[in-house]
Design a protein around this motif. Sequence first.
Motif, PDB file in Angstrom:
ATOM      1  N   HIS A 347       0.911  -1.170  -0.120  1.00 28.56           N
ATOM      2  CA  HIS A 347      -0.043  -0.042   0.099  1.00 28.56           C
ATOM      3  C   HIS A 347       0.808   1.159  -0.017  1.00 28.56           C
ATOM      4  CE1 HIS A 347       0.558  -0.205   4.346  1.00 28.56           C
ATOM      5  NE2 HIS A 347       0.037  -1.692   4.453  1.00 28.56           N
ATOM      6  N   TYR A 348       0.315   2.218  -0.656  1.00 30.55           N
ATOM      7  CA  TYR A 348       1.072   3.625  -0.755  1.00 30.55           C
ATOM      8  C   TYR A 348       0.571   4.226   0.741  1.00 30.55           C
ATOM      9  CZ  TYR A 348       1.309   2.883  -5.807  1.00 30.55           C
ATOM     10  OH  TYR A 348       1.651   2.668  -7.036  1.00 30.55           O
ATOM     11  N   ASP A 349       1.398   4.925   1.382  1.00 31.98           N
ATOM     12  CA  ASP A 349       1.134   5.409   2.419  1.00 31.98           C
ATOM     13  C   ASP A 349       0.327   4.608   3.531  1.00 31.98           C
ATOM     14  OD1 ASP A 349       2.485   7.768   1.040  1.00 31.98           O
ATOM     15  OD2 ASP A 349       0.371   8.391   0.373  1.00 31.98           O
ATOM     16  N   ASP A 350      -0.508   5.397   4.155  1.00 29.89           N
ATOM     17  CA  ASP A 350      -1.159   4.287   4.972  1.00 29.89           C
ATOM     18  C   ASP A 350      -2.649   4.070   4.462  1.00 29.89           C
ATOM     19  OD1 ASP A 350       0.769   4.448   6.905  1.00 29.89           O
ATOM     20  OD2 ASP A 350       0.025   6.455   7.684  1.00 29.89           O
ATOM     21  N   ARG A 351      -2.970   4.099   3.130  1.00 29.83           N
ATOM     22  CA  ARG A 351      -4.059   3.829   2.838  1.00 29.83           C
ATOM     23  C   ARG A 351      -4.252   2.159   2.506  1.00 29.83           C
ATOM     24  NH1 ARG A 351      -4.563   7.705  -2.352  1.00 29.83           N
ATOM     25  NH2 ARG A 351      -2.360   7.524  -2.430  1.00 29.83           N
ATOM     26  N   ARG A 352      -5.571   2.140   2.049  1.00 28.48           N
ATOM     27  CA  ARG A 352      -5.752   0.803   1.800  1.00 28.48           C
ATOM     28  C   ARG A 352      -4.939   0.249   0.790  1.00 28.48           C
ATOM     29  NH1 ARG A 352      -8.629  -1.158  -2.444  1.00 28.48           N
ATOM     30  NH2 ARG A 352      -9.035   0.846  -3.663  1.00 28.48           N
ATOM     31  N   PRO A 373     -10.227  -2.886 -14.620  1.00 30.95           N
ATOM     32  CA  PRO A 373     -10.599  -1.221 -14.472  1.00 30.95           C
ATOM     33  C   PRO A 373      -9.386  -0.518 -14.035  1.00 30.95           C
ATOM     34  CG  PRO A 373     -11.776  -2.426 -12.744  1.00 30.95           C
ATOM     35  CD  PRO A 373     -11.123  -3.377 -13.459  1.00 30.95           C
ATOM     36  N   THR A 374      -9.283   0.752 -14.394  1.00 33.73           N
ATOM     37  CA  THR A 374      -8.383   1.727 -13.867  1.00 33.73           C
ATOM     38  C   THR A 374      -8.374   1.775 -12.409  1.00 33.73           C
ATOM     39  OG1 THR A 374      -9.677   3.471 -14.050  1.00 33.73           O
ATOM     40  CG2 THR A 374      -8.033   3.347 -15.788  1.00 33.73           C
ATOM     41  N   GLY A 375      -7.173   1.803 -11.774  1.00 34.99           N
ATOM     42  CA  GLY A 375      -7.317   1.791 -10.315  1.00 34.99           C
ATOM     43  C   GLY A 375      -7.449   0.520  -9.653  1.00 34.99           C
ATOM     44  N   ALA A 376      -7.168  -0.507 -10.514  1.00 35.21           N
ATOM     45  CA  ALA A 376      -7.282  -1.970  -9.953  1.00 35.21           C
ATOM     46  C   ALA A 376      -5.991  -2.304  -9.280  1.00 35.21           C
ATOM     47  CB  ALA A 376      -7.884  -2.976 -11.272  1.00 35.21           C
ATOM     48  N   GLY A 377      -4.986  -1.733  -9.662  1.00 35.39           N
ATOM     49  CA  GLY A 377      -3.601  -2.160  -9.397  1.00 35.39           C
ATOM     50  C   GLY A 377      -2.825  -2.830 -10.109  1.00 35.39           C
ATOM     51  N   LYS A 378      -2.963  -2.861 -11.405  1.00 40.40           N
ATOM     52  CA  LYS A 378      -2.081  -3.335 -12.566  1.00 40.40           C
ATOM     53  C   LYS A 378      -0.645  -2.596 -12.582  1.00 40.40           C
ATOM     54  CE  LYS A 378      -5.125  -2.354 -15.744  1.00 40.40           C
ATOM     55  NZ  LYS A 378      -6.193  -1.597 -14.900  1.00 40.40           N
ATOM     56  N   SER A 379      -0.623  -1.331 -12.699  1.00 39.57           N
ATOM     57  CA  SER A 379       0.517  -0.650 -12.658  1.00 39.57           C
ATOM     58  C   SER A 379       1.587  -0.957 -11.723  1.00 39.57           C
ATOM     59  CB  SER A 379       0.428   0.782 -13.091  1.00 39.57           C
ATOM     60  OG  SER A 379      -0.441   0.763 -13.831  1.00 39.57           O
ATOM     61  N   THR A 380       0.753  -0.644 -10.349  1.00 37.07           N
ATOM     62  CA  THR A 380       1.470  -0.772  -9.103  1.00 37.07           C
ATOM     63  C   THR A 380       2.023  -2.421  -9.067  1.00 37.07           C
ATOM     64  OG1 THR A 380      -0.228   0.546  -8.174  1.00 37.07           O
ATOM     65  CG2 THR A 380       0.970  -0.920  -6.557  1.00 37.07           C
TER      66      THR A 380
HETATM   67  P1  ADP Z   1      -4.184   0.518 -12.659  1.00 37.32           P
HETATM   68  O1  ADP Z   1      -2.895   0.602 -13.235  1.00 37.32           O
HETATM   69  O2  ADP Z   1      -4.636  -0.746 -12.552  1.00 37.32           O
HETATM   70  O3  ADP Z   1      -4.964   1.606 -13.222  1.00 37.32           O
HETATM   71  P2  ADP Z   1      -2.814   1.538 -10.202  1.00 37.32           P
HETATM   72  O4  ADP Z   1      -1.913   0.476 -10.006  1.00 37.32           O
HETATM   73  O5  ADP Z   1      -2.299   2.773 -11.141  1.00 37.32           O
HETATM   74  O6  ADP Z   1      -4.077   1.006 -11.069  1.00 37.32           O
HETATM   75  O7  ADP Z   1      -3.482   2.206  -8.977  1.00 37.32           O
HETATM   76  C1  ADP Z   1      -3.972   1.307  -7.929  1.00 37.32           C
HETATM   77  C2  ADP Z   1      -4.258   2.224  -6.845  1.00 37.32           C
HETATM   78  O8  ADP Z   1      -2.967   2.989  -6.214  1.00 37.32           O
HETATM   79  C3  ADP Z   1      -5.346   3.423  -7.125  1.00 37.32           C
HETATM   80  O9  ADP Z   1      -6.157   3.489  -6.132  1.00 37.32           O
HETATM   81  C4  ADP Z   1      -4.115   4.636  -7.279  1.00 37.32           C
HETATM   82  O10 ADP Z   1      -5.003   5.610  -6.769  1.00 37.32           O
HETATM   83  C5  ADP Z   1      -3.294   4.279  -6.250  1.00 37.32           C
HETATM   84  N1  ADP Z   1      -1.951   4.790  -6.706  1.00 37.32           N
HETATM   85  C6  ADP Z   1      -1.320   4.909  -7.839  1.00 37.32           C
HETATM   86  N2  ADP Z   1      -0.138   5.440  -7.827  1.00 37.32           N
HETATM   87  C7  ADP Z   1      -0.081   5.884  -6.666  1.00 37.32           C
HETATM   88  C8  ADP Z   1       0.953   6.735  -6.132  1.00 37.32           C
HETATM   89  N3  ADP Z   1       2.236   7.184  -6.716  1.00 37.32           N
HETATM   90  N4  ADP Z   1       0.830   7.314  -4.776  1.00 37.32           N
HETATM   91  C9  ADP Z   1      -0.407   7.019  -4.299  1.00 37.32           C
HETATM   92  N5  ADP Z   1      -1.239   6.017  -4.796  1.00 37.32           N
HETATM   93  C10 ADP Z   1      -1.363   5.594  -5.903  1.00 37.32           C
END
Ligand code: ADP
Length: 583
Positions: A347-352, A373-380
Amino acid sequence: MLGLYIRVLGLLKPNAALAWTLALANIALAAAQFAEPVLFGKVVDTLTRGDGRPDASRLATLLLLWLGFALFTILCGTLVALYADKLAHRRRQSVLAEYFEHVLTLPLSYHGATHSGRLLKVMLQGTDSLWGLWIGFFRDHLAGFVSFFVLLPLSLVMNWRLSLLLIALCAVFAGLTTFVMRKTEHLQSLVEDRYSELAERASDTLGNVALVHSFARIDAEVRGLRTVIDKLLAAQIPVLSWWAVVSVLTRASTTLTILAIIALGAWLNGQGLATIGEIVTFMSFATLLIDRLQGTVNFVNRVFMEAPRLREFFAVLDTVPAIRDKRGARALSHVRGRVEFRDVTFHYDDRRPAVEHLNFIAEPGEVVALVGPTGAGKSTALALLYRAFDPQHGAITVDGTDIRDVRIASLRGQIGVVFQEGLLFNRSIADNLRVGKPDATLDEMRQAATRAQALDFIERAPDGFEARVGERGRQLSGGERQRLSIARAILKNPPILILDEATSALDATTETLLMAALDEVMKGRTTFVIAHRLATVRRASRILVFEQGRIVETGTFDQLVNRGGTFAELARAQFLTPVLGTN
Ligand code: ADP
């Protein structure tokens, strides 16, 4: 403040021998300067003593001595100043390069939160401040300190009554400076914040100039910048006024002191307590001391004004990269490309959590598509693979080795990344391609460009491979930028590839070219692709379906469609309809 100053001087350490020599030479020079007023006084006394016929040989000796001292100080002074300048300039550039390297090693999370404009400003202004303080240290500061420690005791010995006046003057200077420093400290650091804001804002606007034009925002942006400037001035002006007050008061007390020395001296002379020569020496002492005092006030003022800037500079330098090589980390080489995620949560910071309990294996040469969907965590998930971040739980292995146990540079050397928005330097096409392989020959570049379907457009330009691409490659179209970054990845030839497919719709020809380029680059590598196109998903040997940070389904295209679950639904909405629609 003193600690900060010591740290500034500490940065001269790599040239410590030269710095010490210069410092000692400076102290000697400053001390030598006291000879002149003393000699002056002696000359006056020789002239006034006796009955109108001064002792000629004594006078000649004194004058010769004076000349010798003067020539010596001029020569040494120039040499010291020259070497001090050279040293300061050299150190400034090295510190700048060190800062630059340090900033580049900081993780993406840091860069995500800190604007490049701010980092650039801190770099340029910070090194400028350092340079100014070093120069000042060698030219004035040392001499100033020596003056106090030599001049004051010396004057006390010569004539303590007159000396008291000088001590009083020092006290006034010190008191005023401290007072004003306290008064304006907070404001000055506000000023620095505003400067950083200004740099950040200006560079942000310039970087988005296309947006500014298309939304006719020039006026609005200029207004925005002016607001920051107004805030900056609102903090800066009171600081300037306070220092102007210091200037007036110190100058006034200087004049008063000189007058007092003459008056007190005349009276003492009447009482037989001071000779004319002593008074003349004192006048010279006073002038020297006042000069030094003013220098010192300027120096304190300077350190004070620069302190916030330097603190900002050191704060960046002190940022420790969260992701570093472990002690004893070894190089990762000869990778086959088996990648495993074992219960990875981040998790980024203290978030979910952005991703949770990821478990999957990619065999060498496999093409794994990540959809969702976007925001699902693929790039992460993929950023974790090249260690843009480290997961809080679980582990990622490459060929069975935990990626935290190997050197980061060697890990990244095995992974190619093709970003969605082909990232390019404002350099020639050849230079951009060589990012993938620094020693690539023109032939190799041509081959890679051919495979990436990029050779045609490269050779269409008159300068070919030497054509510059503009800031962030803006002189190329989106499809061209992408094909260039694919060619770059082909040149790098990594066993593992991460592909972030462009979401933007491309025309049919470009799409075909791009798919062909992608097929080429994926060949023989373990490929992870964040897929937005049906064709890519179909080609994948395995599909991972992401939803809210978790993998909810895995399988081949046919398996998943037949299952009729999330993917089947997603495929209908995201992949099938638009593609079928355009067909
Ligand atoms: P996807 O690639 O599927 O669109 P991401 O991996 O970009 O999804 O994002 C997953 C979650 O992490 C999202 O809720 C996004 O808002 C959050 N997030 C992505 N990058 C960062 C960042 N650099 N700092 C904080 N939160 C992030």
